[in-house]
Scaffold this motif. Structure first.
Motif, mmCIF file in Angstrom:
data_model
loop_
_atom_site.group_PDB
_atom_site.id
_atom_site.type_symbol
_atom_site.label_atom_id
_atom_site.label_comp_id
_atom_site.label_asym_id
_atom_site.label_seq_id
_atom_site.Cartn_x
_atom_site.Cartn_y
_atom_site.Cartn_z
ATOM 1 N N GLY A 103 0.812 -1.218 0.000
ATOM 2 C CA GLY A 103 0.000 0.000 0.000
ATOM 3 C C GLY A 103 0.837 1.256 0.000
ATOM 4 O O GLY A 103 0.483 2.255 -0.639
ATOM 5 N N LYS A 107 0.843 4.109 -3.021
ATOM 6 C CA LYS A 107 0.286 5.426 -2.676
ATOM 7 C C LYS A 107 0.614 6.516 -3.698
ATOM 8 O O LYS A 107 -0.286 7.280 -4.067
ATOM 9 C CB LYS A 107 0.751 5.838 -1.283
ATOM 10 C CG LYS A 107 0.055 7.080 -0.777
ATOM 11 C CD LYS A 107 0.427 7.320 0.666
ATOM 12 C CE LYS A 107 -0.417 8.361 1.272
ATOM 13 N NZ LYS A 107 -0.081 9.682 1.161
ATOM 14 N N ALA A 110 -1.685 5.981 -6.558
ATOM 15 C CA ALA A 110 -3.078 6.170 -6.170
ATOM 16 C C ALA A 110 -3.416 7.648 -5.988
ATOM 17 O O ALA A 110 -4.563 8.051 -6.205
ATOM 18 C CB ALA A 110 -3.383 5.400 -4.887
ATOM 19 N N ASN A 111 -2.438 8.470 -5.594
ATOM 20 C CA ASN A 111 -2.696 9.898 -5.410
ATOM 21 C C ASN A 111 -2.990 10.601 -6.724
ATOM 22 O O ASN A 111 -3.553 11.696 -6.732
ATOM 23 C CB ASN A 111 -1.511 10.572 -4.709
ATOM 24 C CG ASN A 111 -1.547 10.363 -3.216
ATOM 25 O OD1 ASN A 111 -2.564 9.968 -2.655
ATOM 26 N ND2 ASN A 111 -0.425 10.616 -2.568
ATOM 27 N N VAL A 114 -7.043 9.262 -6.739
ATOM 28 C CA VAL A 114 -7.914 9.589 -5.597
ATOM 29 C C VAL A 114 -7.149 10.435 -4.592
ATOM 30 O O VAL A 114 -5.919 10.394 -4.524
ATOM 31 C CB VAL A 114 -8.451 8.317 -4.902
ATOM 32 C CG1 VAL A 114 -9.355 7.538 -5.800
ATOM 33 C CG2 VAL A 114 -7.338 7.453 -4.382
ATOM 34 N N ASP A 116 -6.098 11.715 -0.664
ATOM 35 C CA ASP A 116 -5.691 10.987 0.546
ATOM 36 C C ASP A 116 -6.878 10.665 1.443
ATOM 37 O O ASP A 116 -6.873 9.646 2.140
ATOM 38 C CB ASP A 116 -4.673 11.810 1.338
ATOM 39 C CG ASP A 116 -3.261 11.653 0.814
ATOM 40 O OD1 ASP A 116 -3.026 10.695 0.054
ATOM 41 O OD2 ASP A 116 -2.400 12.488 1.171
ATOM 42 N N MET A 118 -9.646 9.618 0.662
ATOM 43 C CA MET A 118 -10.275 8.379 0.205
ATOM 44 C C MET A 118 -9.316 7.204 0.333
ATOM 45 O O MET A 118 -9.739 6.080 0.568
ATOM 46 C CB MET A 118 -10.736 8.511 -1.244
ATOM 47 C CG MET A 118 -11.886 9.466 -1.424
ATOM 48 S SD MET A 118 -12.329 9.695 -3.146
ATOM 49 C CE MET A 118 -12.715 8.063 -3.666
ATOM 50 N N TYR A 119 -8.024 7.447 0.169
ATOM 51 C CA TYR A 119 -7.057 6.350 0.145
ATOM 52 C C TYR A 119 -6.746 5.808 1.544
ATOM 53 O O TYR A 119 -6.681 4.605 1.754
ATOM 54 C CB TYR A 119 -5.760 6.816 -0.520
ATOM 55 C CG TYR A 119 -4.720 5.738 -0.625
ATOM 56 C CD1 TYR A 119 -4.824 4.755 -1.596
ATOM 57 C CD2 TYR A 119 -3.644 5.686 0.253
ATOM 58 C CE1 TYR A 119 -3.884 3.751 -1.701
ATOM 59 C CE2 TYR A 119 -2.693 4.685 0.155
ATOM 60 C CZ TYR A 119 -2.820 3.721 -0.813
ATOM 61 O OH TYR A 119 -1.899 2.730 -0.909
ATOM 62 N N VAL A 120 -6.563 6.694 2.520
ATOM 63 C CA VAL A 120 -6.105 6.296 3.851
ATOM 64 C C VAL A 120 -7.085 5.370 4.570
ATOM 65 O O VAL A 120 -6.667 4.351 5.128
ATOM 66 C CB VAL A 120 -5.755 7.542 4.697
ATOM 67 C CG1 VAL A 120 -5.477 7.164 6.138
ATOM 68 C CG2 VAL A 120 -4.551 8.250 4.098
ATOM 69 N N TRP A 122 -9.239 3.215 3.381
ATOM 70 C CA TRP A 122 -9.211 1.894 2.749
ATOM 71 C C TRP A 122 -7.876 1.202 2.961
ATOM 72 O O TRP A 122 -7.807 -0.020 3.059
ATOM 73 C CB TRP A 122 -9.544 2.013 1.258
ATOM 74 C CG TRP A 122 -10.960 2.412 1.075
ATOM 75 C CD1 TRP A 122 -11.412 3.633 0.670
ATOM 76 C CD2 TRP A 122 -12.107 1.612 1.335
ATOM 77 N NE1 TRP A 122 -12.779 3.640 0.656
ATOM 78 C CE2 TRP A 122 -13.240 2.412 1.062
ATOM 79 C CE3 TRP A 122 -12.306 0.315 1.770
ATOM 80 C CZ2 TRP A 122 -14.533 1.941 1.212
ATOM 81 C CZ3 TRP A 122 -13.595 -0.155 1.921
ATOM 82 C CH2 TRP A 122 -14.692 0.651 1.639
ATOM 83 N N PHE A 123 -6.802 1.983 3.044
ATOM 84 C CA PHE A 123 -5.486 1.424 3.339
ATOM 85 C C PHE A 123 -5.469 0.825 4.753
ATOM 86 O O PHE A 123 -4.993 -0.297 4.960
ATOM 87 C CB PHE A 123 -4.426 2.520 3.190
ATOM 88 C CG PHE A 123 -3.056 2.105 3.617
ATOM 89 C CD1 PHE A 123 -2.330 1.190 2.883
ATOM 90 C CD2 PHE A 123 -2.488 2.636 4.763
ATOM 91 C CE1 PHE A 123 -1.060 0.809 3.279
ATOM 92 C CE2 PHE A 123 -1.226 2.260 5.169
ATOM 93 C CZ PHE A 123 -0.511 1.349 4.428
#
Length: 173
Positions: A103, A107, A110-111, A114, A116, A118-120, A122-123
């Motif tokens: 992950g 990142k 993914a940035n 989407v 952060d 939204m990403y954090v 789910w991470f």
């Protein structure tokens, strides 16, 4: 001052306990001279117990424990089951580490897609998923057969593979 070494190891009223006999305390005398009992409703020699209590033999581990019919004694886990749970638990721990490493490597890519925010979440959920799966299977299969528990844990091993780590790896591309 006269002292005896045996006096230091006994209390007043211990006379019967050395021979294995029950010790009966004499009832205390009230100022009027009548014998007082521990309970005013029944005499001290009454063998009845309060509701829910079980009388067992002296020296038993159950002395003084309340009787509980709801309590189900589950047998201990076998050595094979403990070994299986340990190995699968270790795999889940490695999966959590794989999700962290994969992950973090994913990142930057993914940035671009989407934010952060939204990403954090789910991470974090991906990292915690193996531990949550193990805990859920452990709790929900408590009264089931052992093969059901193992089958569900192996299903989690297949479903929770850390794909970012597997595809990219530690070195990356």
């Amino acid at each position: 001052m006269n002292s005896d070494s045996d006096d230091a190891l006994s209390w007043d009223g211990d006379e019967g306990s050395a021979r294995g006999e029950p010790v009966r305390k004499k009832p205390a005398r009230t100022p009027s001279g009548s014998a007082a009992t521990a309970s005013s409703e029944r005499p001290a020699d009454d063998p009845t117990l309060p509701e829910g209590w079980n009388a067992v033999g002296r020296g038993s581990a159950d002395v003084g424990r309340p009787q509980n019919e709801d309590e189900d004694e589950r047998p201990a886990l076998s050595t094979g089951m403990l070994l299986t749970l340990g190995v699968i638990g270790g795999v889940y721990l490695l999966y959590s580490i794989g999700w962290v490493v994969g992950g973090m490597r994913l990142k930057p890519l993914a940035n671009l897609i989407v934010a952060d925010a939204m990403y954090v979440p789910w991470f974090v959920l991906a990292v915690a998923a193996p531990a949550l799966w193990f805990l859920a299977v452990w709790v929900l299969t408590r009264a089931r057969a052992g093969w059901i528990r193992v089958a569900l844990l192996l299903l989690g091993v297949v479903l929770l593979v850390p794909w970012p780590f597997v595809t990219v790896g530690v070195i990356g591309s």
